[in-house]
Motif scaffolding. Structure first.
Motif, PDB file in Angstrom:
ATOM      1  N   THR A  31     -48.788   2.777 -27.112  1.00 47.68           N
ATOM      2  CA  THR A  31     -47.970   2.674 -25.898  1.00 47.68           C
ATOM      3  C   THR A  31     -48.741   1.937 -24.803  1.00 47.68           C
ATOM      4  O   THR A  31     -49.976   1.842 -24.850  1.00 47.68           O
ATOM      5  CB  THR A  31     -47.560   4.075 -25.408  1.00 47.68           C
ATOM      6  OG1 THR A  31     -48.715   4.925 -25.360  1.00 47.68           O
ATOM      7  CG2 THR A  31     -46.525   4.692 -26.345  1.00 47.68           C
ATOM      8  N   TRP A  45     -40.225   3.257 -20.326  1.00 47.28           N
ATOM      9  CA  TRP A  45     -40.186   4.231 -21.412  1.00 47.28           C
ATOM     10  C   TRP A  45     -38.728   4.553 -21.745  1.00 47.28           C
ATOM     11  O   TRP A  45     -37.990   5.066 -20.914  1.00 47.28           O
ATOM     12  CB  TRP A  45     -40.944   5.492 -21.010  1.00 47.28           C
ATOM     13  CG  TRP A  45     -42.423   5.220 -20.806  1.00 47.28           C
ATOM     14  CD1 TRP A  45     -43.004   4.601 -19.755  1.00 47.28           C
ATOM     15  CD2 TRP A  45     -43.469   5.553 -21.701  1.00 47.28           C
ATOM     16  NE1 TRP A  45     -44.366   4.521 -19.917  1.00 47.28           N
ATOM     17  CE2 TRP A  45     -44.684   5.112 -21.115  1.00 47.28           C
ATOM     18  CE3 TRP A  45     -43.517   6.200 -22.945  1.00 47.28           C
ATOM     19  CZ2 TRP A  45     -45.916   5.272 -21.722  1.00 47.28           C
ATOM     20  CZ3 TRP A  45     -44.759   6.378 -23.548  1.00 47.28           C
ATOM     21  CH2 TRP A  45     -45.942   5.905 -22.947  1.00 47.28           C
ATOM     22  N   TRP A  73     -43.984   3.042 -30.238  1.00 47.41           N
ATOM     23  CA  TRP A  73     -44.007   1.712 -29.641  1.00 47.41           C
ATOM     24  C   TRP A  73     -42.623   1.078 -29.630  1.00 47.41           C
ATOM     25  O   TRP A  73     -42.306   0.277 -28.739  1.00 47.41           O
ATOM     26  CB  TRP A  73     -45.022   0.821 -30.345  1.00 47.41           C
ATOM     27  CG  TRP A  73     -44.727   0.467 -31.773  1.00 47.41           C
ATOM     28  CD1 TRP A  73     -45.176   1.106 -32.884  1.00 47.41           C
ATOM     29  CD2 TRP A  73     -43.923  -0.624 -32.229  1.00 47.41           C
ATOM     30  NE1 TRP A  73     -44.719   0.500 -34.027  1.00 47.41           N
ATOM     31  CE2 TRP A  73     -43.941  -0.574 -33.640  1.00 47.41           C
ATOM     32  CE3 TRP A  73     -43.192  -1.625 -31.612  1.00 47.41           C
ATOM     33  CZ2 TRP A  73     -43.248  -1.493 -34.450  1.00 47.41           C
ATOM     34  CZ3 TRP A  73     -42.499  -2.545 -32.398  1.00 47.41           C
ATOM     35  CH2 TRP A  73     -42.530  -2.479 -33.790  1.00 47.41           C
TER      36      TRP A  73
END
Length: 409
Positions: free
Chosen positions: A202, A256, A263
């Motif tokens: 991330t 997000w 990912w």
């Protein structure tokens, strides 16, 4: 290397996860976390021998950073100090290259960390009591339940504390390569990190710091860091010469999409305003004079020195000319003043001579009409015409006084 980590599982656990890593908002646990500011360009490079960290790009979270000729200095100079900086931008896969010298000192830990908001993490760490090895490590979502992640690597050539080395991470969604001075020393594949669950995947910022592991309340951390710190040997300096960061995307913002931390859930946005970078991408607003000078080419330095010498030479010539001219002007003014003085003196002497002459003339005239001795009471006789003698007195030529009274002329 694997034997060292296996034999000391608690020491591996006591590393960076308990050091300078933290998250303000974990998107896997809290909703509505703010998006991450992306790097926004392919490549960002900053040379700390020429530029200082801009507050728009770097956040100094603790301590202070000093800048010297060889780079940015992270110093522990007293108990409780642990300077740490992190970028205000995030990268979503890419490369991070740091050229640096680790800090000496038992119990002192130098570190390079990539960390995301959900505590995905990649680490380089140097123990101050060991100048020939560096540890690499990683975490996924802050998971510390396994002890087989850390590995130690020997740094060949000059030791890690006396000389600069290049430490690079090449990070993609498939694998993570660790390089030392251009050579791959470790590769972590996605599937090898607990089937990908513990694989860092991330958006992450970049953190540079030095911290006193030997002061930890945890015995495991103190042992991993090499023992308690001897503060009589301060300062302990980590020096970073330069940093290069590249992002795998040109997005300006990472959003997000859900709480999975995968990912695939990260959304790339390009409509947000790009961050204003320092270093080679834009001029730092906080450069020191020394760093600006260090950043010039040798030709530019020679040209500046020649220009400065020329200006100084011209200034010296002008100064000498002005002094010479002022001296001539002063000499001329002195001659004029001397002439005035001599003229005044001549006039004064002539005046005195004239006054003396007048006094002499008056004195001579006064002597002409002087009263003879014995005739003080009859001064009027001197201003009357001669008379015939009275009472048959004799002429003045014949005797002076007669018996009948004064004889007047």
């Amino acid at each position: 290397m694997h034997l060292l980590t296996t034999a000391l599982p608690l020491l591996a656990l006591a590393g960076s996860a308990l050091a300078q890593t933290f998250s303000d908002c974990d998107p896997t646990k809290v909703g509505n976390c703010p998006p991450n500011q992306a790097l926004g360009v392919d490549n960002y490079t900053i040379d700390f021998t020429q530029n200082m960290m801009s507050k728009d790009v770097w956040n100094v979270t603790t301590g202070a950073i000093d800048y010297k000729d060889d780079g940015a200095t992270f110093r522990i100079g007293a108990k409780g100090e642990q300077p740490l900086v992190k970028t205000r931008f995030y990268i979503f896969f890419g490369q991070v290259e740091v050229i640096m010298k680790a800090a000496p000192g038992q119990g002192i830990v130098s570190s390079i960390v990539l960390q995301s908001d959900d505590l995905d993490e990649v680490d380089w760490e140097w123990i101050g009591g060991n100048s020939t090895y560096v540890q690499t490590n990683y975490f996924g979502k802050g998971n510390t339940t396994s002890f087989d992640r850390a590995a130690w690597h020997e740094v060949t050539g000059p030791d890690t504390q006396e000389d600069f080395h290049n430490y690079t991470l090449d990070w993609s969604k498939e694998k993570l390569d660790f390089y030392i001075d251009g050579k791959v020393i470790r590769t972590l594949k996605y599937e090898d990190a607990n089937g990908g669950k513990n694989y860092p995947q991330t958006p992450s910022d970049v953190r540079l710091g030095i911290w006193p592991g030997g002061d930890s309340a945890s015995e495991g951390t103190r042992d991993w860091a090499g023992g308690e710190i001897d503060y009589s040997k301060v300062p302990f300096d980590m020096v970073v010469k330069s940093v290069r960061v590249s992002d795998a995307s040109n997005a300006t913002e990472y959003v997000w999409g859900d709480r999975t931390g995968d990912w695939q859930s990260i959304q790339l946005k390009t409509d947000a305003k790009a961050i204003k970078l320092d270093g080679e991408n834009s001029q730092s607003t906080t450069q020191s004079v020394q760093q600006k000078w260090n950043g010039l080419s040798q030709t530019a330095k020679i040209a500046i020195i020649a220009s400065v010498c020329g200006v100084l030479g011209l200034g010296a010539a002008v100064f000498i000319f002005c002094c010479f001219k002022q001296r001539r002007l002063g000499k001329h003014e002195r001659l004029i003043e001397d002439a005035k003085f001599e003229k005044n003196q001549s006039e004064l002497m002539a005046y005195r001579a004239d006054m003396a002459r007048q006094r002499s003339e008056k004195l001579a005239q006064a002597q002409t009409y002087a009263v003879p001795a014995g005739h003080v009471g009859n001064i009027g006789a001197y201003i009357q015409p001669p008379r015939t003698p009275v009472n048959g007195g004799a002429s003045p030529l014949m005797g002076g006084y007669q018996q009948g009274g004064y004889q007047r002329y």
